[in-house]
Scaffold this motif. Structure first.
Motif, PDB file in Angstrom:
ATOM      1  N   SER A  45       0.807  -1.223   0.000  1.00 10.92           N
ATOM      2  CA  SER A  45       0.000   0.000   0.000  1.00 10.92           C
ATOM      3  C   SER A  45       0.835   1.266   0.000  1.00 10.92           C
ATOM      4  CB  SER A  45      -0.927   0.016   1.226  1.00 10.92           C
ATOM      5  OG  SER A  45      -0.157  -0.042   2.427  1.00 10.92           O
ATOM      6  N   ALA A  46       2.153   1.146   0.113  1.00 11.55           N
ATOM      7  CA  ALA A  46       2.997   2.334   0.148  1.00 11.55           C
ATOM      8  C   ALA A  46       4.360   2.017  -0.448  1.00 11.55           C
ATOM      9  CB  ALA A  46       3.153   2.848   1.569  1.00 11.55           C
ATOM     10  N   ILE A  47       4.894   2.963  -1.204  1.00 13.62           N
ATOM     11  CA  ILE A  47       6.227   2.845  -1.782  1.00 13.62           C
ATOM     12  C   ILE A  47       7.003   4.101  -1.406  1.00 13.62           C
ATOM     13  CG2 ILE A  47       7.593   2.585  -3.876  1.00 13.62           C
ATOM     14  CD1 ILE A  47       5.167   1.368  -5.229  1.00 13.62           C
ATOM     15  N   THR A  48       8.065   3.929  -0.675  1.00 13.37           N
ATOM     16  CA  THR A  48       8.910   5.052  -0.272  1.00 13.37           C
ATOM     17  C   THR A  48      10.088   5.158  -1.231  1.00 13.37           C
ATOM     18  OG1 THR A  48       8.306   4.740   2.052  1.00 13.37           O
ATOM     19  CG2 THR A  48      10.285   6.054   1.589  1.00 13.37           C
ATOM     20  N   SER A  57      10.037  13.097 -10.028  1.00 14.62           N
ATOM     21  CA  SER A  57       9.454  13.255  -8.700  1.00 14.62           C
ATOM     22  C   SER A  57       9.080  11.886  -8.148  1.00 14.62           C
ATOM     23  CB  SER A  57       8.205  14.140  -8.764  1.00 14.62           C
ATOM     24  OG  SER A  57       7.135  13.456  -9.382  1.00 14.62           O
ATOM     25  N   ALA A  58       9.166  11.748  -6.835  1.00 14.77           N
ATOM     26  CA  ALA A  58       8.825  10.474  -6.198  1.00 14.77           C
ATOM     27  C   ALA A  58       7.374  10.104  -6.482  1.00 14.77           C
ATOM     28  CB  ALA A  58       9.064  10.574  -4.688  1.00 14.77           C
ATOM     29  N   ALA A  59       6.489  11.093  -6.491  1.00 15.90           N
ATOM     30  CA  ALA A  59       5.075  10.819  -6.738  1.00 15.90           C
ATOM     31  C   ALA A  59       4.855  10.276  -8.143  1.00 15.90           C
ATOM     32  CB  ALA A  59       4.258  12.091  -6.528  1.00 15.90           C
ATOM     33  N   ALA A  63       3.454   6.528  -9.167  1.00 15.08           N
ATOM     34  CA  ALA A  63       2.260   6.407  -9.994  1.00 15.08           C
ATOM     35  C   ALA A  63       2.516   5.566 -11.231  1.00 15.08           C
ATOM     36  CB  ALA A  63       1.762   7.793 -10.400  1.00 15.08           C
ATOM     37  N   ASN A  64       3.715   5.673 -11.801  1.00 15.38           N
ATOM     38  CA  ASN A  64       4.029   4.926 -13.021  1.00 15.38           C
ATOM     39  C   ASN A  64       4.368   3.465 -12.739  1.00 15.38           C
ATOM     40  OD1 ASN A  64       3.644   7.174 -14.636  1.00 15.38           O
ATOM     41  ND2 ASN A  64       5.797   7.776 -14.574  1.00 15.38           N
ATOM     42  N   VAL A  65       4.980   3.210 -11.600  1.00 16.31           N
ATOM     43  CA  VAL A  65       5.460   1.855 -11.305  1.00 16.31           C
ATOM     44  C   VAL A  65       4.411   1.005 -10.612  1.00 16.31           C
ATOM     45  CG1 VAL A  65       7.160   0.533  -9.993  1.00 16.31           C
ATOM     46  CG2 VAL A  65       7.868   2.586 -11.257  1.00 16.31           C
ATOM     47  N   ALA A  66       3.603   1.592  -9.728  1.00 19.93           N
ATOM     48  CA  ALA A  66       2.635   0.822  -8.939  1.00 19.93           C
ATOM     49  C   ALA A  66       1.734  -0.077  -9.797  1.00 19.93           C
ATOM     50  CB  ALA A  66       1.795   1.766  -8.082  1.00 19.93           C
ATOM     51  N   ALA A  88      12.420   4.019 -15.926  1.00 19.32           N
ATOM     52  CA  ALA A  88      12.065   5.437 -15.930  1.00 19.32           C
ATOM     53  C   ALA A  88      13.238   6.261 -16.440  1.00 19.32           C
ATOM     54  CB  ALA A  88      11.684   5.890 -14.523  1.00 19.32           C
ATOM     55  N   PRO A  89      12.975   7.367 -17.142  1.00 22.33           N
ATOM     56  CA  PRO A  89      14.061   8.220 -17.635  1.00 22.33           C
ATOM     57  C   PRO A  89      14.970   8.683 -16.496  1.00 22.33           C
ATOM     58  CG  PRO A  89      11.951   8.875 -18.581  1.00 22.33           C
ATOM     59  CD  PRO A  89      11.644   7.876 -17.508  1.00 22.33           C
ATOM     60  N   TRP A  90      16.261   8.715 -16.782  1.00 28.79           N
ATOM     61  CA  TRP A  90      17.302   9.195 -15.885  1.00 28.79           C
ATOM     62  C   TRP A  90      17.655   8.237 -14.756  1.00 28.79           C
ATOM     63  CZ3 TRP A  90      20.424  13.117 -17.017  1.00 28.79           C
ATOM     64  CH2 TRP A  90      20.001  14.051 -17.956  1.00 28.79           C
ATOM     65  N   VAL A  91      16.882   7.179 -14.535  1.00 30.54           N
ATOM     66  CA  VAL A  91      17.196   6.258 -13.439  1.00 30.54           C
ATOM     67  C   VAL A  91      18.254   5.262 -13.896  1.00 30.54           C
ATOM     68  CG1 VAL A  91      16.332   4.495 -11.870  1.00 30.54           C
ATOM     69  CG2 VAL A  91      14.920   6.492 -12.413  1.00 30.54           C
ATOM     70  N   ARG A  92      19.391   5.279 -13.245  1.00 26.65           N
ATOM     71  CA  ARG A  92      20.466   4.348 -13.579  1.00 26.65           C
ATOM     72  C   ARG A  92      20.341   3.053 -12.788  1.00 26.65           C
ATOM     73  NH1 ARG A  92      25.574   2.995 -11.316  1.00 26.65           N
ATOM     74  NH2 ARG A  92      26.922   2.065 -12.925  1.00 26.65           N
ATOM     75  N   GLN A  93      20.024   3.164 -11.517  1.00 30.32           N
ATOM     76  CA  GLN A  93      19.994   1.980 -10.650  1.00 30.32           C
ATOM     77  C   GLN A  93      18.935   2.155  -9.577  1.00 30.32           C
ATOM     78  OE1 GLN A  93      23.352   1.106  -7.822  1.00 30.32           O
ATOM     79  NE2 GLN A  93      23.696  -0.598  -9.219  1.00 30.32           N
ATOM     80  N   ALA A  94      18.245   1.062  -9.283  1.00 31.97           N
ATOM     81  CA  ALA A  94      17.238   1.070  -8.221  1.00 31.97           C
ATOM     82  C   ALA A  94      17.458  -0.145  -7.321  1.00 31.97           C
ATOM     83  CB  ALA A  94      15.828   1.033  -8.806  1.00 31.97           C
TER      84      ALA A  94
END
Length: 258
Positions: A45-48, A57-59, A63-66, A88-94
């Motif tokens: 129910s939550a993603i930090t 933006s985190a929001a 919204a795109n990943v959930a 997602a654009p600009w994300v190299r590593q998660a």
């Protein structure tokens, strides 16, 4: 009394009791698992989102990943979640991990653009020498050099660029473009528009030629009443020196190496 000395019917009853206990325990565990898998308490129910979010933006990321996440706290595929964020654009590593009972915590590392790559404005090179695609409008591309080379050679081109930059800085000249041809030859364009052919060789060999050139350029240009900014082109592929053209000077000058 030992088990061997027990009557057969007693041993049989003990085995049956043990089997029934084991079955009961298995049923209990299965029931608990079934309950946990379906109980809304464990629905994610939550993603930090933490870390680099300069370009996202985190929001927006949540919204795109959930919608792409399936399962609950116990069954959600962390690899799929990581890949979704990294798409997602600009994300190299998660890095994605669970937080009991219904959270995901994500730490992001974004690409840091250090150069444009090739002729496409949307292709860039990050500080690790990796090529990535992003909206060029999200970065001040005017101040970025342009690198080019065969596929898979971005790391090598970036390393050569980093070796050349400090050689020209004392002359107040900047490397605006560096290209590695398919045949392994290096070409430089300075911020003044001057074109320099560095030729082939290892990084050390090419940098050594460029260093000799940079250290003698002021001396050469001063002989003709010019400064290094008057350089139009130079060819460093000669074994015993280099050839250059200066703005306002019609002849080609050959200088021995020093």
């Amino acid at each position: 009394m030992s088990a061997a000395a027990m009557p057969a019917d007693v041993r049989l009853m003990n085995l049956a009791a043990t089997a029934l206990f084991a079955i009961g325990l298995a049923v209990l565990v299965a029931a608990a698992g079934w309950w946990a898998l379906r109980h809304p308490l464990f629905a994610v129910s939550a993603i930090t989102v933490e870390g680099d979010v300069s370009h996202n933006s985190a929001a927006t990321l949540r919204a795109n990943v959930a919608p792409r996440l399936a399962g609950n706290f116990f069954t959600v595929d962390l690899k799929a979640a990581r890949e979704a964020f990294q798409a997602a654009p600009w994300v190299r590593q998660a890095v994605v991990r669970r937080e009991f009972p219904n959270r995901l915590r994500v730490r992001l590392q974004e690409h840091r653009a250090v150069a444009l790559w090739g002729e496409h404005e949307s292709r860039m090179v990050n500080s690790f020498g990796e090529v990535f695609e992003a909206n060029a409008g999200d970065v001040e591309s005017d101040g970025l050099p342009r690198l080019a080379g065969p596929d898979g050679q971005a790391r090598e081109v970036l390393a050569m660029y980093e070796a050349l930059v400090p050689l020209f800085e004392p002359l107040d000249l900047a490397v605006a473009r560096l290209a590695l041809t398919a045949r392994g030859s290096w070409n430089v364009e300075l911020d003044t528009g001057a074109a320099i052919e560095l030729g082939r060789g290892t990084r050390e060999e090419v940098a050594a030629r460029a260093q000799r050139f940079a250290q003698t350029l002021t001396q050469v240009t001063s002989r003709y009443g010019r400064t290094p900014e008057a350089l139009l082109s130079a060819d460093l592929r000669h074994a015993d020196g280099y050839a250059l053209r200066l703005r306002g000077v019609a002849t080609t000058v050959d200088m021995p190496k020093k």
